[in-house]
Design a protein around this motif. Structure first.
Motif, short mmCIF file in Angstrom:
data_model
loop_
_atom_site.label_atom_id
_atom_site.label_comp_id
_atom_site.label_asym_id
_atom_site.label_seq_id
_atom_site.Cartn_x
_atom_site.Cartn_y
_atom_site.Cartn_z
N CYS A 1 0.96 -1.15 -0.03
CA CYS A 1 0.00 -0.12 0.09
C CYS A 1 0.86 1.38 -0.01
O CYS A 1 1.77 1.42 0.91
N PRO A 2 0.68 2.22 -0.86
CA PRO A 2 1.79 3.26 -0.94
C PRO A 2 1.68 3.98 0.41
O PRO A 2 2.33 5.11 0.72
N SER A 3 0.39 3.94 1.18
CA SER A 3 0.24 4.87 2.48
C SER A 3 0.86 3.95 3.54
O SER A 3 0.86 4.43 4.61
N LEU B 1 -0.16 1.18 4.79
CA LEU B 1 -1.23 0.12 5.50
C LEU B 1 -1.01 -1.32 5.55
O LEU B 1 -0.59 -1.62 4.35
N ILE C 1 -2.69 -4.09 4.89
CA ILE C 1 -4.21 -4.11 4.71
C ILE C 1 -4.81 -5.51 5.38
O ILE C 1 -5.74 -5.54 5.93
N THR D 1 -5.42 6.71 1.54
CA THR D 1 -5.93 7.96 0.52
C THR D 1 -7.08 7.65 -0.93
O THR D 1 -7.37 8.38 -1.74
N CYS E 1 -6.51 5.52 -3.06
CA CYS E 1 -5.94 5.53 -4.34
C CYS E 1 -6.38 4.27 -5.20
O CYS E 1 -5.88 4.04 -6.30
N GLU E 2 -7.00 3.15 -4.64
CA GLU E 2 -7.54 2.06 -5.24
C GLU E 2 -6.60 0.93 -5.75
O GLU E 2 -6.99 0.13 -6.47
N CYS F 1 -5.09 -1.36 -4.15
CA CYS F 1 -5.45 -2.49 -3.43
C CYS F 1 -6.72 -3.24 -4.27
O CYS F 1 -7.02 -4.37 -4.56
N SER G 1 -10.78 -0.18 -0.75
CA SER G 1 -10.81 1.33 -0.41
C SER G 1 -11.92 1.75 0.41
O SER G 1 -12.05 2.14 1.23
S1 SF4 Z 1 -7.02 2.51 -1.23
FE1 SF4 Z 1 -5.62 0.52 -0.47
S2 SF4 Z 1 -3.66 0.63 -1.43
FE2 SF4 Z 1 -4.77 2.66 -1.52
S3 SF4 Z 1 -4.11 3.87 0.46
FE3 SF4 Z 1 -6.15 2.86 0.69
S4 SF4 Z 1 -5.49 0.82 1.57
FE4 SF4 Z 1 -3.86 1.75 0.59
#
Ligand code: SF4
Ligand code: SF4
Length: 369
Positions: free
Chosen positions: A303-305, A307, A309, A341, A343-344, A346, A357
């Motif tokens: 995950c770019p943030s 997380l 998941i 965020t 970002c989708e 995942c 998301s």
């Molecule tokens: S949508 Fe998924 S990949 Fe993107 S920031 Fe959120 S948890 Fe992380």
């Protein structure tokens, strides 16, 4: 070896344990060698519901030789209901006197002075559970615990309904349950219970501090062979091990081996790369009711943030199942659902078609962030 802690008791148990269904096929001496190879390599948990009587003197012989860690750090599941008195093969019994004599014989043959986990043995119907209690075996087992000969009570079954009935009694610290992708998707001989019912059972165990020792992680080998697998495709040992270890409450997998070489084959899991353990191929076999449900596999990482998941989803499910520790574990994570965020990334990566998301928003709302 990696270890997990049993919530009731604090024992440090290796995530790979040893099953003994075929271990003593070649007799006592071969069994002793296999046990020794396991103990020397950090395996410290053994299920003793084996197929061959020779496993008990074989274990006794291995324990007499110097084994890694000593008896204090080895844990054994002994089954009250597995009868080894009749000859060279295992038999099932609900007769109290037979159970008493079989347990005494197992203790004598192994030289074990106490039983780490005394198991209510393999009941798959409520009628058998009632007979187990009415016939006095449960009382005998509990009396052994009061005397300190048995340290923990356990229960082995393939059936969620019966597992829940025994959990309702609040007496067990370990459940031995058959977990693999086929059974969880209601395929194969022991695919008992609905998909959601099985997952709820794992979460209930975690919430109540009951560990799970996994049997049949490879579906008696069928999942490793495309010709035998209900999926008509072979999985690897590493995929099956990772799948089971990702389930809530799972403490250890008791996997079968009958030679030192087979013990080493199992331990190769620890040297495998993440892509060798990745079981996302299961999404192509998943039934409709398993679609869109997070299995905590982390195939969608990174995950770019930042997380995690899989863990965030696991803790969320556990909190809602009543696990008092899961909320704290969630709070301790470095990044939370509120850091998502949307970002989708995942959503696009998830082979099980989880709308992650959106779920992160739901989780953030739940935790009030
Ligand atoms: S949508 Fe998924 S990949 Fe993107 S920031 Fe959120 S948890 Fe992380
Ligand atoms: S969202 Fe999908 S890929 Fe990510 S952990 Fe859950 S099931 Fe696995």
């Amino acid at each position: 070896m990696e270890y997990r802690i049993l919530p009731h008791g604090g024992e440090k148990i290796g995530v790979l344990g040893l099953g003994t269904s075929v271990l003593a096929e070649a007799g006592e001496a071969a069994a002793a060698q296999t046990f020794a190879a396991a103990f020397e390599n950090g395996i410290n948990y053994v299920d003793l519901a084996g197929g061959h009587t020779a496993l008990f003197p074989g274990l006794g012989r291995a324990l007499k030789s110097a084994v890694a860690g000593g008896r204090d750090e080895l844990y054994f599941q002994m089954h009250f209901g597995a009868n080894y008195l009749a000859g060279s093969e295992y038999a099932f019994s609900l007769d109290l006197d037979t159970v008493k004599r079989s347990v005494a014989w197992q203790l004598e043959q192994t030289g074990i002075e106490y039983i780490d986990f005394g198991f209510i043995h393999c009941l798959d119907s409520i009628a058998d559970w009632n007979e187990y209690r009415e016939g006095g075996i449960l009382e005998y087992l509990q009396d052994m615990k009061r005397q300190g000969i048995v340290h923990h009570l356990g229960f082995s079954t393939h059936t969620p309904e019966v597992a829940n009935a025994v959990l309702d009694e609040g007496i067990i610290d370990m459940l031995m349950f058959s977990i693999n992708p086929a059974y969880d998707y209601q395929q194969g001989d022991f695919g008992y219970g609905e998909v959601a019912q099985r997952q709820a059972l794992y979460r209930r165990c975690e919430a109540e501090g009951v560990g799970i020792s996994v049997m049949k992680a490879f579906g008696a080998g069928q999942l490793l062979d495309a010709k035998l697998s209900p999926f008509k495709a072979a999985l690897t040992r590493n995929q099956c091990i990772q799948y089971a270890l990702d389930k809530p409450a799972v403490t250890t997998i008791v996997a079968g081996a009958k030679t030192p070489e087979e013990v080493h084959d199992l331990l190769a899991y620890f040297d495998s790369a993440p892509e060798e353990r990745d079981y996302s191929v299961l999404s192509t076999f998943a039934p409709a009711e398993a679609e869109g449900v997070c299995v905590y596999c982390n195939h969608c990482a990174p995950c770019p943030s930042g997380l995690n998941i899989g863990l965030i989803n696991k803790y969320y499910d556990l909190v809602r199942a009543g696990d008092p520790m899961a909320q704290e574990h969630y709070r301790e994570l470095g990044a939370h659902a509120s850091d998502c965020t949307s970002c989708e990334h995942c959503d696009n990566r998830c082979p099980f078609h989880v709308e992650q998301s959106a779920r992160m928003q739901e989780i953030a709302d739940y935790f009030g962030e």
